[in-house]
Design an enzyme around this catalytic site. Structure first.
Site, PDB file in Angstrom:
ATOM      1  N   LYS A  53       0.845  -1.207   0.000  1.00 59.33           N
ATOM      2  CA  LYS A  53       0.000   0.000   0.000  1.00 59.33           C
ATOM      3  C   LYS A  53       0.876   1.252   0.000  1.00 59.33           C
ATOM      4  CE  LYS A  53      -3.780  -2.502   2.146  1.00 59.33           C
ATOM      5  NZ  LYS A  53      -4.520  -2.874   3.353  1.00 59.33           N
ATOM      6  N   GLN A  97      -4.861  -1.478   9.683  1.00 59.24           N
ATOM      7  CA  GLN A  97      -4.698  -2.740   8.972  1.00 59.24           C
ATOM      8  C   GLN A  97      -5.378  -3.875   9.738  1.00 59.24           C
ATOM      9  OE1 GLN A  97      -3.267  -3.233   5.902  1.00 59.24           O
ATOM     10  NE2 GLN A  97      -3.817  -5.391   6.050  1.00 59.24           N
ATOM     11  N   ASP A 120     -10.541   3.095   4.245  1.00 60.70           N
ATOM     12  CA  ASP A 120     -11.096   1.773   3.922  1.00 60.70           C
ATOM     13  C   ASP A 120     -12.617   1.799   3.774  1.00 60.70           C
ATOM     14  OD1 ASP A 120      -9.113  -0.095   3.462  1.00 60.70           O
ATOM     15  OD2 ASP A 120      -8.839  -0.575   5.586  1.00 60.70           O
TER      16      ASP A 120
END
Ligand code: NAP
Length: 287
Positions: A53, A97, A120
């Site tokens: 990422k 995460q 997200d």
């Protein structure tokens, strides 16, 4: 029949190039875009995903900020790290995460993220906007699946779509996004209590598997000519394994995504698109 292979490389590359242009346009407006990740613990797969990422963010002109906590971090320490990211003006978007170590409360962590920085798209407010089909950062893997299908012109309108898996991260948001009027698919969500999973799967024009169970889906789960999307990625001794027995299903399906190289790259591109979206929304005073 041998299926067409729908790789993520091309659609993800196109989306990342688009994001880079949006980030450059933001820079012209004096907005610098910063994406942070918060990684708790030392799970090697999570560390690899976080690294990917960061690399993709930098390539798109996004400043990449890496925050880590030890595996035994307390919930209060996680809360404090999230609060710091919420306050940090350099961080225009961030992710926690997942999965978090088992002793931590994932819902509590996700709810603490400022929804205006929720890269997200997993904060309840953004999930609510997603349910209403309003603009918001979308969960990156479901939106990556849809973007890949769009790229390869696999229409979902009026199709019978079966999703195996109902997680908050993948299956459930994807089922809602596909059932929106803007997509018009007829969606069935299967899970571990589904009777006759193979029979249900065989009813699909498009079968999307996100179970985290390597090799769950074989040729007998797939109607001739169906499109199969394999979201599963499990680290095994032989490398990354999907949920689909590729060698069998490639003979039955008309199209199939590989693992690795299918939905994985789409998820990263989706995360970057959310990051650009959030910076634009902040610039434009949308929220
Ligand atoms: P999860 O939270 O563990 O959810 C798995 C879902 O699959 C659950 O709903 C579960 O049913 C169902 N399931 C598991 N085994 C099953 C079986 N044998 N038969 C029927 N249903 C079954 O997992 P997740 O976070 O959604 O992730 C799923 C997979 O996608 C994992 O391999 C993950 O690594 C991968 N993933 C990949 C990406 C990517 O970018 N490529 C991104 C996210 C996730 P119950 O609800 O009944 O337990």
């Amino acid at each position: 029949m041998t299926a067409r292979i729908l790789t993520g490389r091309e659609p993800a590359g196109a989306q990342r190039a688009e994001v880079a242009e949006r980030v450059a346009a933001l820079a012209v407006d004096g907005v610098s875009v910063g994406l942070a990740t918060l990684l708790v613990g030392d799970d090697p797969a999570s560390a690899v995903y976080v690294g990917m990422k960061h690399k993709a963010a930098v390539q798109a002109g996004i400043k990449s900020i890496d925050r880590r906590l030890n595996a035994d971090a307390s919930q209060d320490e996680v809360d404090a790290a999230i609060d710091a990211l919420n306050r940090d003006p350099e961080v225009t978007a961030f992710i926690v995460q997942l999965p978090l170590p088992r002793h931590l409360d994932t819902d509590r962590a996700l709810l603490r993220i400022d929804p205006r920085k929720d890269a997200d798209g997993l904060h309840v407010l953004n999930l609510g906007r997603m349910v209403l089909d309003l603009p918001a950062p979308r969960p990156a893997t479901p939106s990556g699946v849809l973007r890949l299908l769009d790229f390869y012109e696999v229409g979902v309108q009026g199709k019978d779509v079966v999703i195996v898996g109902r997680s908050q991260l993948v299956g459930r948001p994807l089922s809602i996004m596909l059932s929106h009027k803007s997509r018009n698919a007829t969606v069935t969500v299967a899970h571990s209590a589904t009777k006759d999973l193979a029979g249900v799967a065989r009813s699909a024009d498009i079968l999307i598997v996100a179970a985290g169970s390597p090799g769950l889906v074989g040729g007998d789960y797939v109607a001739p000519g169906a499109v199969v999307v394999d979201v599963g990625t499990t680290k095994t001794d032989a490398g990354l394994a999907g949920d689909v027995r590729f060698d069998e299903v490639v003979e039955a399906a008309s199209a199939i995504t590989p693992v690795p190289g299918g939905i994985g790259p789409m998820t990263i591109a989706g995360l970057l698109a959310n990051t650009a979206f959030l910076a634009e929304a902040a610039r434009d005073g949308v929220w």
